[in-house]
Design a protein around this motif. Structure first.
Motif, PDB file in Angstrom:
ATOM      1  N   GLN A 142       9.210  18.758  79.887  1.00 19.54           N
ATOM      2  CA  GLN A 142       8.429  19.498  80.503  1.00 19.54           C
ATOM      3  C   GLN A 142       9.552  20.716  81.089  1.00 19.54           C
ATOM      4  O   GLN A 142       8.669  22.015  81.698  1.00 19.54           O
ATOM      5  CB  GLN A 142       8.141  18.739  81.750  1.00 19.54           C
ATOM      6  N   ASP A 143      10.505  20.457  81.467  1.00 21.16           N
ATOM      7  CA  ASP A 143      11.491  21.636  81.817  1.00 21.16           C
ATOM      8  C   ASP A 143      11.409  22.260  81.082  1.00 21.16           C
ATOM      9  O   ASP A 143      11.447  23.883  81.447  1.00 21.16           O
ATOM     10  CB  ASP A 143      13.403  20.789  81.836  1.00 21.16           C
ATOM     11  N   GLN A 144      12.171  22.340  79.417  1.00 24.50           N
ATOM     12  CA  GLN A 144      11.801  24.234  78.695  1.00 24.50           C
ATOM     13  C   GLN A 144      10.840  24.385  78.362  1.00 24.50           C
ATOM     14  O   GLN A 144      10.750  25.187  79.101  1.00 24.50           O
ATOM     15  CB  GLN A 144      12.321  23.194  77.550  1.00 24.50           C
ATOM     16  N   PHE A 192      17.172  17.123  80.082  1.00 21.36           N
ATOM     17  CA  PHE A 192      16.636  18.885  79.715  1.00 21.36           C
ATOM     18  C   PHE A 192      14.916  18.125  79.524  1.00 21.36           C
ATOM     19  O   PHE A 192      15.521  18.197  78.032  1.00 21.36           O
ATOM     20  CB  PHE A 192      17.003  20.174  79.425  1.00 21.36           C
ATOM     21  N   SER A 193      14.362  17.516  80.099  1.00 27.04           N
ATOM     22  CA  SER A 193      12.359  17.437  79.371  1.00 27.04           C
ATOM     23  C   SER A 193      11.901  18.209  79.305  1.00 27.04           C
ATOM     24  O   SER A 193      12.537  19.673  78.827  1.00 27.04           O
ATOM     25  CB  SER A 193      12.214  16.575  80.427  1.00 27.04           C
ATOM     26  N   ARG A 229       7.957  24.859  81.411  1.00 26.29           N
ATOM     27  CA  ARG A 229       8.189  25.720  82.507  1.00 26.29           C
ATOM     28  C   ARG A 229       9.325  26.867  82.834  1.00 26.29           C
ATOM     29  O   ARG A 229       8.444  27.348  82.913  1.00 26.29           O
ATOM     30  CB  ARG A 229       8.879  24.431  83.908  1.00 26.29           C
ATOM     31  N   LYS A 230      10.695  26.216  81.624  1.00 23.01           N
ATOM     32  CA  LYS A 230      11.130  27.562  81.625  1.00 23.01           C
ATOM     33  C   LYS A 230      10.637  28.685  80.858  1.00 23.01           C
ATOM     34  O   LYS A 230      11.377  30.384  81.059  1.00 23.01           O
ATOM     35  CB  LYS A 230      12.718  27.301  81.294  1.00 23.01           C
TER      36      LYS A 230
END
Length: 153
Positions: free
Chosen positions: A48-50, A45-46, A52-53
């Motif tokens: 970038q993932d965080q 859970f990078s 984006r969400k």
């Protein structure tokens, strides 16, 4: 993380607590703390993932590549310590509600600069590398931050 503060001096827990309190005196925005996770968790859970969400106004960091990651995704960063992203980030916490955000050309130029600053151990032992670094940095990029618990306000 404490590892960073072992290098620069200080206590990471105290710094984070004081930083959160200082942010609360400057801004009414919601604060979400993302402690540095283990590498395996960061891969799953990078940042970038965080980013984006969620819907984030900006990130605040002392010394983390997260600033470069956020700015390259269109989210400003406030950088309070020596950092590869300080050149493309806000460096004064008092501007947290309206942080500096560079245009695309500046971001891409800085990413190119960082790319050219990646060297192998063998390259680091060569004299030409030191001349190359001097050419890349010119008269040195100015350090726009202060390393202290005053958060450069």
């Amino acid at each position: 993380s404490q590892k960073v503060f072992n290098h620069f001096g200080g206590d990471a827990v105290k710094y984070k607590k004081n930083l959160i309190e200082k942010i609360k005196t400057i801004s009414n925005r919601k604060i979400e703390v993302r402690d540095k996770m283990a590498r395996s968790q960061r891969v799953d859970f990078s940042l970038q993932d965080q980013l984006r969400k969620g819907k984030y106004h900006c990130i605040v960091t002392f010394n983390s590549i997260a600033s470069v990651e956020a700015v390259s995704m269109g989210i400003p960063a406030v950088v309070l310590g020596p950092n590869a992203g300080s050149y493309i980030s806000e460096t004064n916490l008092k501007n947290i509600d309206k942080p500096f955000f560079p245009d695309r050309e500046v971001i891409f130029d800085h990413l190119e600069y960082l790319k050219w600053c990646q060297f192998t151990g063998e390259e680091m032992s060569k004299d030409y590398l030191h001349r190359l670094i001097k050419c890349l940095q010119g008269e040195q990029k100015p350090l726009k931050f202060a390393i202290n618990e005053e958060f450069n306000v």
